[in-house]
Enzyme design. Structure first.
Site, PDB file in Angstrom:
ATOM      1  N   ALA A 111      10.921  -1.483  -6.926  1.00 23.24           N
ATOM      2  CA  ALA A 111      11.537  -2.072  -7.952  1.00 23.24           C
ATOM      3  C   ALA A 111      12.228  -3.077  -7.201  1.00 23.24           C
ATOM      4  CB  ALA A 111      12.174  -1.081  -8.583  1.00 23.24           C
ATOM      5  N   GLY A 166       9.091   1.911  -6.413  1.00 30.12           N
ATOM      6  CA  GLY A 166       8.039   1.800  -7.599  1.00 30.12           C
ATOM      7  C   GLY A 166       6.761   1.373  -7.357  1.00 30.12           C
ATOM      8  N   GLU A 215       4.848   4.519  -6.964  1.00 26.54           N
ATOM      9  CA  GLU A 215       4.645   5.140  -8.266  1.00 26.54           C
ATOM     10  C   GLU A 215       3.943   4.308  -8.953  1.00 26.54           C
ATOM     11  OE1 GLU A 215       9.384   4.662  -8.563  1.00 26.54           O
ATOM     12  OE2 GLU A 215       9.213   6.845  -9.087  1.00 26.54           O
ATOM     13  N   GLU A 264      13.806   6.137  -2.191  1.00 26.05           N
ATOM     14  CA  GLU A 264      15.079   5.759  -3.049  1.00 26.05           C
ATOM     15  C   GLU A 264      16.390   6.497  -2.600  1.00 26.05           C
ATOM     16  OE1 GLU A 264      12.090   6.056  -3.896  1.00 26.05           O
ATOM     17  OE2 GLU A 264      11.625   4.854  -5.781  1.00 26.05           O
TER      18      GLU A 264
HETATM   19  N1  COA Z   1      13.575  -5.541  -3.912  1.00 29.71           N
HETATM   20  C1  COA Z   1      13.781  -6.640  -3.908  1.00 29.71           C
HETATM   21  N2  COA Z   1      13.651  -7.664  -2.683  1.00 29.71           N
HETATM   22  C2  COA Z   1      12.798  -6.811  -1.941  1.00 29.71           C
HETATM   23  C3  COA Z   1      12.164  -5.474  -1.985  1.00 29.71           C
HETATM   24  C4  COA Z   1      12.832  -4.749  -3.041  1.00 29.71           C
HETATM   25  N3  COA Z   1      12.241  -3.574  -3.421  1.00 29.71           N
HETATM   26  N4  COA Z   1      11.631  -5.390  -0.934  1.00 29.71           N
HETATM   27  C5  COA Z   1      11.628  -6.371  -0.093  1.00 29.71           C
HETATM   28  N5  COA Z   1      12.214  -7.371  -0.569  1.00 29.71           N
HETATM   29  C6  COA Z   1      12.292  -9.001  -0.054  1.00 29.71           C
HETATM   30  C7  COA Z   1      13.470  -8.913   0.858  1.00 29.71           C
HETATM   31  O1  COA Z   1      14.750  -8.923   0.446  1.00 29.71           O
HETATM   32  C8  COA Z   1      13.184 -10.153   1.691  1.00 29.71           C
HETATM   33  O2  COA Z   1      13.504 -11.316   0.827  1.00 29.71           O
HETATM   34  P1  COA Z   1      14.139 -12.483   1.369  1.00 29.71           P
HETATM   35  O3  COA Z   1      13.198 -13.034   2.239  1.00 29.71           O
HETATM   36  O4  COA Z   1      14.706 -13.506   0.503  1.00 29.71           O
HETATM   37  O5  COA Z   1      15.502 -12.042   2.240  1.00 29.71           O
HETATM   38  C9  COA Z   1      11.654 -10.238   1.548  1.00 29.71           C
HETATM   39  O6  COA Z   1      11.297  -9.213   0.181  1.00 29.71           O
HETATM   40  C10 COA Z   1      11.013  -9.716   2.669  1.00 29.71           C
HETATM   41  O7  COA Z   1      11.440  -8.416   2.922  1.00 29.71           O
HETATM   42  P2  COA Z   1      11.943  -8.139   4.511  1.00 29.71           P
HETATM   43  O8  COA Z   1      12.882  -6.887   4.140  1.00 29.71           O
HETATM   44  O9  COA Z   1      12.528  -9.319   5.090  1.00 29.71           O
HETATM   45  O10 COA Z   1      10.598  -7.769   5.382  1.00 29.71           O
HETATM   46  P3  COA Z   1      10.433  -6.776   6.472  1.00 29.71           P
HETATM   47  O11 COA Z   1       9.051  -6.800   7.084  1.00 29.71           O
HETATM   48  O12 COA Z   1      11.652  -6.817   7.370  1.00 29.71           O
HETATM   49  O13 COA Z   1      10.444  -5.341   5.915  1.00 29.71           O
HETATM   50  C11 COA Z   1      10.247  -3.452   4.269  1.00 29.71           C
HETATM   51  C12 COA Z   1       9.654  -4.615   5.072  1.00 29.71           C
HETATM   52  C13 COA Z   1       9.196  -2.836   2.961  1.00 29.71           C
HETATM   53  C14 COA Z   1      10.333  -2.155   5.121  1.00 29.71           C
HETATM   54  C15 COA Z   1      11.657  -3.718   3.489  1.00 29.71           C
HETATM   55  O14 COA Z   1      11.459  -4.950   2.781  1.00 29.71           O
HETATM   56  C16 COA Z   1      12.135  -2.692   2.743  1.00 29.71           C
HETATM   57  O15 COA Z   1      12.649  -1.784   3.168  1.00 29.71           O
HETATM   58  N6  COA Z   1      12.185  -2.978   1.571  1.00 29.71           N
HETATM   59  C17 COA Z   1      12.710  -2.227   0.523  1.00 29.71           C
HETATM   60  C18 COA Z   1      11.792  -0.887   0.188  1.00 29.71           C
HETATM   61  C19 COA Z   1      12.670   0.112  -0.963  1.00 29.71           C
HETATM   62  O16 COA Z   1      13.557   0.783  -0.615  1.00 29.71           O
HETATM   63  N7  COA Z   1      12.009   0.086  -1.895  1.00 29.71           N
HETATM   64  C20 COA Z   1      12.460   1.039  -3.022  1.00 29.71           C
HETATM   65  C21 COA Z   1      13.325   0.204  -4.076  1.00 29.71           C
HETATM   66  S1  COA Z   1      13.781   1.730  -5.144  1.00 29.71           S
END
Ligand code: COA
Length: 261
Positions: A67, A113, A116, A136
């Site tokens: 999400a 999400g 999910e 989460e």
């Molecule tokens: N919500 C909002 N933005 C998100 C996102 C999310 N769930 N997941 C990734 N993004 C965005 C990042 O903020 C980043 O945006 P920016 O370039 O404007 O800063 C972009 O997507 C790229 O992500 P980034 O984190 O730079 O890539 P990465 O390769 O370093 O890491 C992940 C990849 C998937 C490990 C990391 O993005 C992550 O942990 N995301 C969140 C996962 C999460 O907790 N999801 C559950 C939400 S309830």
């Protein structure tokens, strides 16, 4: 199918592929995307040309990375509850209860999400680079789009607790071993594999498949007896043209030509 800001759609031989298209945010599910998915899925349900739906994410890196955290970081209790309830109603329950098969093509990260969403689909196929998890609790919340329920249904209580409590990601091999995904395939062949599954399903009776979806789903509804639902759905098949066609074709030693009626 309509035009969308965050979705791409393509139709090919009865298969509608919906690509969630926010690659710069790793296809994170914001409100707009959930609303667009709701519209696309409702349209697909009512469109006789669509037989199977494949949902995937754009780019080589992510299916859906969760999400959109930026949208709910300042929410209060009531807003949190509404986020969960609206999302479940508009998207996750819609997919689960769609009477056409929905296949998740997991092409990379499926987190929160995103996992999910994949778990609400009827079938999951993962690319070999896919990573899946419910992170989460690392943010101070729990999965709110059905994850505590559907992960438990798919992998059992012990593994669901481990994934949710550790917030760790698992790779595609473990996901296959645990029953979280049906198949693993090289990323470049992911959609081909999904289309092969779709082609097989499309050759079967759409009305019987809709009955099967309702019957299997009944297993997971409280206060509904799934065996009773199966009896009802089984009986209803006998009134369909597909049943007449299927049995007649078998006796005439030819391939059936199903209409879904
Ligand atoms: N919500 C909002 N933005 C998100 C996102 C999310 N769930 N997941 C990734 N993004 C965005 C990042 O903020 C980043 O945006 P920016 O370039 O404007 O800063 C972009 O997507 C790229 O992500 P980034 O984190 O730079 O890539 P990465 O390769 O370093 O890491 C992940 C990849 C998937 C490990 C990391 O993005 C992550 O942990 N995301 C969140 C996962 C999460 O907790 N999801 C559950 C939400 S309830």
């Amino acid at each position: 199918m309509g035009s969308f800001e965050n979705l791409l759609t393509t139709m090919d031989n009865g298969t509608l592929t919906i690509t969630i298209n926010r690659p710069d945010k790793l296809n994170a599910l914001n409100k707009k995307t959930i609303e667009e998915l709701n519209v696309a899925l409702k349209n697909a349900e009512g469109d006789g040309v669509v037989k199977v739906i494949v949902i995937t994410g754009s780019g080589p890196k992510a299916f859906v990375a969760g999400a959109d955290i930026s949208e709910f970081a300042d929410f209060n209790v009531e807003q949190g509850k509404a986020l969960s309830a609206d999302g479940q109603k508009k998207l996750f329950d819609v997919i689960q209860n769609l009477t056409k098969p929905v296949i998740a093509a997991i092409n990379g990260f499926a987190l929160g999400g995103g996992l999910e969403l994949a778990m609400a689909c009827h079938i999951r196929v993962a690319s070999d680079n896919a990573k899946m998890g419910l992170p989460e609790v690392s943010l101070g919340v729990i999965p709110g789009y059905g994850g505590t329920q559907r992960l438990t249904q798919l992998v059992g209580k012990g593994k669901a607790f481990e994934m949710i409590m550790t917030a760790d990601m698992i790779n595609a091999e473990d996901a296959l071993k645990w029953g979280l995904v049906n198949h693993i395939i090289a990323q470049e062949n992911l959609l081909t594999k999904c289309n092969e599954l779709a082609t097989k399903i499309i050759s079967r009776s759409p009305s019987a498949i809709a009955s099967a979806i309702r019957s299997v789903n009944a297993n997971f509804q409280d206060s509904v007896n799934g065996f009773e639902v199966e009896i009802e759905e089984f009986g209803k098949c006998f009134a369909t043209q597909d049943f007449k066609e299927g049995t007649t074709a078998f006796l005439e030693k030819r391939k059936p030509n199903f209409t879904g009626k």
